[in-house]
Design an enzyme around this catalytic site. Structure first.
Site, PDB file in Angstrom:
ATOM      1  NE  ARG A   1      -3.785  -0.153   2.195  1.00  0.00           N
ATOM      2  CZ  ARG A   1      -4.673   0.061   3.167  1.00  0.00           C
ATOM      3  NH1 ARG A   1      -4.774  -0.808   4.170  1.00  0.00           N
ATOM      4  NH2 ARG A   1      -5.443   1.114   3.140  1.00  0.00           N
TER       5      ARG A   1
ATOM      6  CG  ASP B   1     -13.340   2.007   5.396  1.00  0.00           C
ATOM      7  OD1 ASP B   1     -12.557   2.039   4.423  1.00  0.00           O
ATOM      8  OD2 ASP B   1     -13.010   2.371   6.540  1.00  0.00           O
TER       9      ASP B   1
HETATM   10  C1  S3P Z   1      -9.218   5.323   8.210  1.00  0.00           C
HETATM   11  C2  S3P Z   1      -9.263   6.099   7.087  1.00  0.00           C
HETATM   12  C3  S3P Z   1      -9.650   5.585   5.759  1.00  0.00           C
HETATM   13  C4  S3P Z   1     -10.382   4.270   5.880  1.00  0.00           C
HETATM   14  C5  S3P Z   1      -9.693   3.321   6.812  1.00  0.00           C
HETATM   15  C6  S3P Z   1      -9.622   3.918   8.204  1.00  0.00           C
HETATM   16  C7  S3P Z   1      -8.776   5.930   9.467  1.00  0.00           C
HETATM   17  O1  S3P Z   1      -8.490   5.364   5.000  1.00  0.00           O
HETATM   18  O2  S3P Z   1     -10.523   3.673   4.613  1.00  0.00           O
HETATM   19  O3  S3P Z   1     -10.351   2.086   6.887  1.00  0.00           O
HETATM   20  O4  S3P Z   1      -8.985   5.321  10.536  1.00  0.00           O
HETATM   21  O5  S3P Z   1      -8.217   7.026   9.427  1.00  0.00           O
HETATM   22  P1  S3P Z   1      -7.784   6.544   4.150  1.00  0.00           P
HETATM   23  O6  S3P Z   1      -7.348   7.581   5.092  1.00  0.00           O
HETATM   24  O7  S3P Z   1      -6.627   5.895   3.458  1.00  0.00           O
HETATM   25  O8  S3P Z   1      -8.850   7.012   3.202  1.00  0.00           O
END
Ligand code: S3P
Length: 428
Positions: free
Chosen positions: A122, A315
Site C-alpha cells: 500500500r 469503507d
Molecule cells: C481510516 C481512514 C480511511 C479508511 C480506513 C480507516 C482511518 O483510510 O478507509 O479504513 O482510521 O483514518 P484513508 O485515510 O486511506 O482514506
C-alpha cells in the site's frame, strides 16, 4: 486457511452489538499512550488491527492491561516512549502504520514499521513526503513509497500540507507529528475525511481548529489523560444494515453505533436507495456522536454516487455493491479510485466476485456500474484476504439462490471477530 459457506436462510431478526470503532480505537490507544496519566478505554475494538497497534505501543514501553470490556493504558507522556528493539508489525492495518509513523517521526529514536503482504503493497509516499518535510528521516522500499519504513525521528517543524487525496490517515499522521513540532501544523484536503483524530485531541484539551477545508493544530506542552468510551463501529454495522434491508422480513437493532457525520454516508445512501433505517437516542461518547439504529427490510433502487460521496462512505462501498446488486435499476459509483489501494483493489475484487454470482457489473477506472435486480446465484468466491470483501460476500449469500462459499475468511478477524456468530444469531 478458513472458509465460510453461507446458505440462504430466512430473515435477520434481533439485536447485534457490533465491535468498537476501529478508527477510534487506534487513535484512543495511541493518544492515551502519549498522555500524562492513566486512561481506561471502554468499548475498544478487539480486532487484530487494533491489537497490533496496542502491541506496537507496548514495544515502546507503554504498559497496557487488557480486559474484555476495557483496556487500561499508562500514558508515558509526549516524550516518554522508548526505542523499540525490533520492527513494529502493524499486520493488515494502514491506519495503525500511518498513524504510528506520524508519532514516531517526532520521537528521538530509530524505529521500523512493517506489516503483512497487503500492507507492504500500500502507498506510503503520501505520508513519507510530508513527514520528511517536517524534518523526519524516513527510508523505505522504493525511496519510501512502501513499508517497511525505517524512521529516525527527532525535532520537527510545523508545515502546511495540501493533501492530493481526502485521507484521514494522511491527515492524522501529519497532525500527530504536529504534536511534536515547532510551530503550528496545517493540513488541507480536497474533501473532508473522518475527523476522529481532531475530535479526540480536542476532547483531551489540544487546540485543533477546522475551517474551510483546513485543519490546524497547535502543539501542546502535554496531554492530560481522560477516560474514553469508543462507540460501536458503523462500518461493521453496515453489513447488518444492508443484510436487514435486502433479506425480506428482517428487523435488526444495532445499539450504540458511532454516527460521526463524516462516517454516516452509508445511512444517507441506503435511505436514498429506499431503505427503512431509523436513528434513535442520539447522544455523545467522548466527543463522538452515537445513536441506536433500527433497520427493516425494504425494496431498494439504484443510485448514482460521485466523488463528493466517497470519503464519507469509503469503507462501505463493498457492502453497498451488494445492496446495489439487489436493488432495482442501475447503480453508478465514480470518483472512488482510492478503493484500488485498500487492503486489496476493492473495485477489481467486487467486480470479479459479484460476476461469479451472476451480477452484471462493470469495472471503470474509478468505480463500478452495477445492474441491479437480477437474482444472485450461488458460487465459490474468494476474499483476497480483505475483511470487508469477505463480509460483503457473506451478506450476498443471504439472498443468493444457492449457497455462496467464500475462501480465505480469517481476515474478518482484523475488524470484526465474531461476525459469523452474530450473523447466525440473527438467523435463528
Ligand atoms: C481510516 C481512514 C480511511 C479508511 C480506513 C480507516 C482511518 O483510510 O478507509 O479504513 O482510521 O483514518 P484513508 O485515510 O486511506 O482514506
Amino acid at each position: 486457511m478458513t472458509a465460510l459457506t453461507i446458505t440462504p436462510n430466512g430473515p435477520l431478526r434481533g439485536m447485534v452489538q457490533v465491535p468498537g470503532d476501529k478508527s477510534i480505537t487506534h487513535r484512543a490507544v495511541i493518544v492515551s499512550a502519549l498522555a500524562e496519566g492513566n486512561t481506561t478505554i471502554r468499548g475498544y475494538s478487539h480486532g487484530e488491527d487494533c491489537l497490533n497497534t496496542l502491541r506496537a505501543c507496548r514495544e515502546m514501553g507503554v504498559v497496557i492491561e487488557e480486559h474484555p470490556d476495557c483496556v487500561r493504558i499508562q500514558g508515558r507522556g509526549l516524550r516518554g516512549w522508548q526505542e523499540p528493539t525490533r520492527p513494529l508489525d502493524c499486520g493488515n492495518s494502514g491506519t495503525g502504520l500511518r498513524l504510528l509513523a506520524g508519532v514516531l517521526a517526532g520521537q528521538p529514536f530509530f524505529s521500523v514499521l512493517t506489516g503483512d503482504d497487503s500492507l507492504r503493497r500500500r502507498p506510503m509516499g503520501r505520508i513519507v513526503r510530508p513527514l520528511r518535510e517536517m524534518g523526519a528521516k524516513i527510508a523505505g522500499r522504493q525511496h519510501g513509497e512502501f513499508a517497511p519504513l525505517a524512521i529516525e525521528g527527532g525535532s520537527l517543524r510545523g508545515i502546511t500540507h495540501t493533501s492530493p487525496v481526502a485521507s484521514a490517515q494522511v491527515k492524522s499522521a501529519i497532525l500527530l507529528a504536529g504534536l511534536f513540532a515547532e510551530g503550528e501544523t496545517t493540513v488541507h484536503e480536497p474533501l473532508p475525511s473522518r475527523d476522529h483524530t481532531e475530535r479526540l485531541l480536542r476532547y483531551l484539551g489540544v487546540t485543533v481548529e477546522a475551517a474551510g477545508g483546513h485543519v490546524r493544530l497547535t502543539p501542546p506542552s502535554a496531554i492530560s489523560a481522560k477516560d474514553l468510551t469508543v462507540p460501536r463501529d458503523i462500518s461493521a454495522a453496515a453489513f447488518f444494515l444492508v443484510g436487514a434491508s435486502i433479506v425480506p422480513g428482517s428487523e435488526v437493532y444495532l445499539p450504540g453505533v458511532g454516527l460521526n457525520p463524516l462516517r454516516t454516508g452509508i445511512l444517507d445512501i441506503l435511505q436514498d436507495m429506499g431503505a427503512d433505517i431509523q436513528v434513535r437516542n442520539p447522544r455523545e461518547h467522548s466527543g463522538e456522536p452515537v445513536g441506536d439504529l433500527l433497520a427493516r427490510s425494504a425494496r431498494l433502487h439504484g443510485v448514482t454516487l460521485s466523488k463528493e460521496h466517497i470519503p464519507r462512505t469509503i469503507d462501505e462501498l463493498p457492502i453497498l455493491c451488494i445492496a446495489a446488486a439487489v436493488a432495482d435499476g442501475k447503480t453508478v459509483i465514480s470518483g472512488a479510485q482510492e478503493l484500488r489501494v485498500k487492503e486489496t483493489d476493492r473495485i477489481r475484487a467486487m467486480a470479479t466476485e459479484l460476476r461469479k454470482l451472476g451480477v452484471v457489473i462493470e469495472e471503470t477506472a474509478d468505480g463500478l456500474i452495477i445492474e441491479g435486480g437480477a437474482p444472485l446465484h450461488g458460487g465459490r468466491c474468494v476474499s483476497y484476504g480483505d475483511h470487508r470483501v469477505a463480509m460483503s460476500l457473506a451478506i450476498a449469500g443471504l439472498v443468493a439462490e444457492s449457497p455462496v462459499h467464500i475462501d480465505d475468511t480469517a481476515c474478518i478477524d482484523t475488524s470484526f471477530p465474531g461476525f459469523y456468530d452474530n450473523l447466525l444469531d440473527l438467523l435463528t
